[in-house]
Design a protein around this motif. Structure first.
Motif, PDB file in Angstrom:
ATOM      1  N   GLU A 259       0.669  -1.222   0.007  1.00 48.94           N
ATOM      2  CA  GLU A 259      -0.038   0.122  -0.122  1.00 48.94           C
ATOM      3  C   GLU A 259       1.328   1.272  -0.129  1.00 48.94           C
ATOM      4  OE1 GLU A 259      -3.106   0.594  -0.271  1.00 48.94           O
ATOM      5  OE2 GLU A 259      -4.241  -1.943   0.509  1.00 48.94           O
ATOM      6  N   TRP A 261       2.283   5.219  -0.036  1.00 48.25           N
ATOM      7  CA  TRP A 261       1.952   6.676   1.187  1.00 48.25           C
ATOM      8  C   TRP A 261       1.648   7.466  -0.213  1.00 48.25           C
ATOM      9  CZ3 TRP A 261       3.480  11.676   1.033  1.00 48.25           C
ATOM     10  CH2 TRP A 261       3.473  12.008   2.322  1.00 48.25           C
ATOM     11  N   SER A 265      -3.574   9.131  -0.015  1.00 47.43           N
ATOM     12  CA  SER A 265      -3.333   7.767   0.885  1.00 47.43           C
ATOM     13  C   SER A 265      -2.784   7.937   1.803  1.00 47.43           C
ATOM     14  CB  SER A 265      -4.246   6.802  -0.306  1.00 47.43           C
ATOM     15  OG  SER A 265      -4.524   5.889   0.123  1.00 47.43           O
ATOM     16  N   TYR A 267      -0.540   5.752   3.764  1.00 47.03           N
ATOM     17  CA  TYR A 267      -1.016   4.378   4.609  1.00 47.03           C
ATOM     18  C   TYR A 267       0.609   4.578   4.756  1.00 47.03           C
ATOM     19  CZ  TYR A 267      -1.906  -0.454   5.500  1.00 47.03           C
ATOM     20  OH  TYR A 267      -2.058  -1.246   5.891  1.00 47.03           O
ATOM     21  N   GLY A 366      -1.211  13.163   5.241  1.00 48.83           N
ATOM     22  CA  GLY A 366      -1.084  13.306   3.671  1.00 48.83           C
ATOM     23  C   GLY A 366      -0.487  14.419   2.794  1.00 48.83           C
TER      24      GLY A 366
END
Length: 811
Positions: A259, A261, A265, A267, A366
């Motif tokens: 996943e 970053w 998003s 993550y 973010g």
């Protein structure tokens, strides 16, 4: 419901918080300090009697508690707040003390010239007020009755161009480890590659063995956990380490189906790093991990995970408004939430490292961060600023920032200076080279820049040599919109002459001014929207250029939020350059940027419509909008529909075709404007976007009649990191906000305490630590903090107005 981000941060920072590792014990050291303002002889001595001193918790900023003084030595640079010398002392025991352990104390920031003693042992001095500092206490501590003393000397003024605060204004921790442990900042990772459904992480692990004995067999294990705590990858290394020595390992870890970053998003994984001897844990460290790739391309700008992302940035100073420089985490979280809502995705830390928790928030929310180290090098801007210490301290302070922050996925660029006079000096290129090399050696993944003023406005050979040092990194332009007329369209001539130059606007003109104030003047013929409403000449043109030209990495406006200091005349306490005021209330300019930074339907009108005495005067009405069309009505009469010719690259067809039978006018600006004869009543804008209709309404409000309270969160933690922001609106009898109201509001609080009051009015010299505030253009705020669980009631009263109250739950 309590914001999850704040809960995570609070759980990691609460007093004597639950340990995830039995081998490493980190104790919050913020509570129960004794404080005295002024220089006190012998206060460093362990047997000094401090019974008469004030008891408080840190983070603490004593300057914000003092009255503004026209004769303050720091002057308008620090907002006319007094500074001086202060002492902190704390007597403490060490539970489960083990003489075989290593102990250290960590300060996230002390402003400035701090000196530290523990049990009469002098640990050292650190001039720079923004560096994280740690001291080894091994062999100094005892089980009970330890005494730490900290002297803070912020008396030599001026030493800054903005409000710094004074004191131990960031968190403090006491750390205990075994003799065999990870070095400070000894875990370093970065994403080496992402391809074919897997990511490869580079890991560098540095350990220290303070045991004087024989060689030890050690096992170092790194385990990557996903957001649910599930193991997704791991890697081990077995080795031997001699006594009184250190050792580093470089490894690669493959992560399947990662996943990534990103800004949209963010993550986060968790890296659990352990050292074991004979199967027994000796140390354990947890690190947040964001898997992402970054690239700076000379033609395509900034690439995040292989895709172009334009940095839509703001500069931020470190003060938190009414709380001064000692900023609870929730204050920053709320500010970042508002910035994010408006499309901001990037922050420059102007002009110094921020507190560690700031970067944690940027990771989780973010944001892209340009992490900046200094405002001065050898040649200073104020008499007692960092230039006095630069030669002796720059290497330690720059490494402290880079080593501390290099694991944050949000940090994508280092900045080593801002408008340094050294740019035009003979030694400038050599200093720049040294700073860039330090960054590259500590972190080979990120490029380096600096904010350069009038970057190519002269032909000084030293300036050209200085810029040549950044040729392979990033050249930062401060205020390209101030001098582009001499350099042909912002960066255009420089890019033509230096086609391999990477460019970013490190600092540029924003949309500031005082919230709700409009310079309409007295002559109807001279009302110019470009100046009356605080819209600087080149903001729109610069952003057209930034959005159209891929090679421009992005733009960081000055500033995102108003701040104390950098005021050039009494009685102004601070600068109003932000598009949020220092309460976090939105100014008109916020909506301009939201309209070009987001696809969220945006529609906003200005000025307000309480303009008594201007009846019949032709006034420009401005709309900031990204709607396809906007039609303006005053008291039911249409003043026409308009649409923007918005030249966004790759998005030329974003507007629907005008409706048949309607006459539309266009503009080359990024706003819409109508000339309207003022009359009281109702001003309405109707916007249409993708087949949907949106309405924005302004009315001429009546006299102030009532108060309305609202709060950003109805549940808070009974913890110093958390607060509730209580907003006061002054309304007329019909519930319309009165945009000119300045009523004095008094706060009554049960079950909690007020830690700050503000209104955004930099001319209001009443104490931010009081319990009352005059509204400024209809708004003010109180910041409330709970010391225990239970019900909190906040009531706001004002003479002649109907009061209001609000209930908050503390858990």
């Amino acid at each position: 419901m309590k914001n999850l981000l704040t809960i995570i941060i609070i759980l990691l920072s609460t007093t004597l918080f639950a340990q995830r590792s039995k081998s490493r014990v980190t104790t919050n050291f913020d509570s129960n300090w004794q404080f005295s303002l002024g220089d006190t002889p012998n206060a460093s001595k362990a047997d000094f009697n401090d019974d008469s001193w004030r008891t408080l918790d840190v983070p603490h900023d004593w300057s914000i508690e003092l009255e503004n003084d026209k004769e303050a030595p720091g002057g308008g640079n620090v907002g006319f707040f007094p500074t001086g010398i202060g002492w902190y002392r704390k007597t403490f025991d060490v539970p489960k003390f083990d003489a075989e352990n290593n102990y250290s104390i960590e300060f996230d920031g002390i402003y400035m010239n701090s000196e530290v003693w523990v049990n009469d042992v002098y640990l050292g001095k650190h001039p720079y007020g923004y560096s994280s500092i740690y001291y080894d206490l091994t062999g100094i501590l005892k089980p009970e009755g330890n005494v730490i003393a900290v002297k803070v000397d912020n008396s030599k003024q001026p030493n800054s161009r903005w409000y710094t605060g004074s004191g131990i204004y960031r968190h403090v921790r006491l750390v205990a480890t075994k003799k065999l442990h990870f070095e400070k900042y000894g875990i370093f990772y970065y994403t080496k590659s992402v391809e074919e459904g897997k990511a490869t992480l580079y890991l560098k692990t540095s350990i220290q063995n303070d045991n004087p004995g024989a060689i030890q067999e050690v096992t170092i294990e790194n385990v990557l956990l996903d957001a649910n705590g599930k193991k997704v990858a791991s890697i081990k290394k077995e080795s031997t380490i001699k006594g009184n020595s250190s050792l580093s390992f470089e490894q690669e870890m493959e992560v399947p189906s990662p996943e990534l970053w990103s800004v949209a998003s963010p993550y986060l994984y968790t890296l659990k790093s352990t050292i074991s001897v004979d199967g027994k844990e000796s140390d354990c460290v947890y690190t947040n991990v964001g898997i992402r790739t970054i690239e700076y391309h000379v033609d395509n700008g900034f690439l995040l995970n292989g895709k172009q992302v334009k940095m839509k940035g703001v500069n931020l100073h470190h003060d938190g408004g009414a709380v001064g420089a000692a900023v609870p985490e929730r204050v920053w979280e709320r500010r970042l939430e508002i910035l994010k809502e408006g499309g901001c995705n990037a922050i420059r830390t102007a002009h110094n490292p921020m507190a560690p928790e700031f970067y944690d928030l940027c990771d989780k929310m973010g944001f892209l961060v340009m992490d900046e180290a200094f405002d001065e090098w050898v040649h200073g801007k104020r008499d007692y600023a960092y230039q006095l210490y630069f030669e002796d301290w720059y290497e330690r302070d720059l490494k402290a920032m880079v080593y501390r922050d290099r694991n944050h996925p949000s940090v994508v660029m280092w900045s080593v200076g801002n408008e340094v006079p050294d740019q035009s000096s003979e030694e400038g290129p050599e200093i720049a080279r040294a700073l860039i090399n330090i960054c590259h050696e500590a972190d080979p993944t990120r490029l380096v820049t600096a904010g350069n003023d009038r970057i190519a406005a002269d032909d000084n050979p030293a300036s050209e040599a200085y810029l040549a040092e950044y040729q392979n990194d990033i050249v930062g332009y401060n205020y390209p919109d101030r001098w582009h007329d001499r350099r042909e369209l912002y960066y255009h001539e420089d890019k033509t002459n230096y086609p391999n130059r990477r460019v970013v606007a490190t600092e540029s003109t924003g949309m500031g001014g005082y919230r709700g104030n409009y310079n309409l003047g007295d002559d109807p013929e001279k009302v110019n929207a470009r100046y009356a409403y605080g819209r600087p000449l080149d903001v729109e043109g610069r952003w057209k250029y930034t959005l159209l030209y891929d090679y421009v990495i992005g733009d960081f406006m000055w500033t995102g939020i108003d701040y104390y200091g950098e005021s050039w005349r009494w009685p102004f306490r601070g600068a109003s350059s932000g598009y949020l005021d220092n309460c976090g209330f939105k100014k008109d300019g916020y909506y301009f940027f939201k309209s070009i930074w987001t696809e969220d339907p945006t529609l906003h009108l200005l000025p307000h419509w309480n303009l008594e005495g201007r009846e019949g005067q032709i006034l420009p009405v401005i709309a900031y909008s990204n709607c396809d069309t906007v039609e303006l009505f005053l008291n039911g009469k249409s003043y026409g529909a308009k649409y923007l010719e918005f030249p966004r690259k790759g998005n030329a067809e974003r507007w629907n075709k005008p409706e048949e039978g309607k006459v539309y006018t266009t503009t080359s600006d990024l706003h819409l404007s109508w000339d309207v004869p003022y009359e009281p009543g109702e001003l309405v804008a109707v916007g249409r976007k993708n087949g949907k209709e949106y309405t924005y309404r302004l009315v001429t409000a009546g006299a102030p009649a009532q108060i309305r309270l609202s709060v950003d969160q109805e549940k808070i933690m009974a913890d110093p990191t958390d607060v509730a922001h209580v907003t006061v609106e002054i309304l007329d009898k019909d519930g319309n906000r009165v945009p000119t109201a300045d009523n004095l509001v008094q706060f009554e609080v049960e079950g909690a305490k007020i830690i700050g009051v503000e209104s955004g009015n930099m001319r209001d010299l009443s104490s931010p630590k009081g319990k009352e505030r005059k509204a400024f253009n209809g708004l003010c705020m109180a910041i409330v903090q709970a010391e225990k669980g239970g019900k909190i009631t906040v009531k706001a009263v004002s003479e002649g107005l109907t009061s209001d109250s609000i209930t908050i739950k503390a858990e």
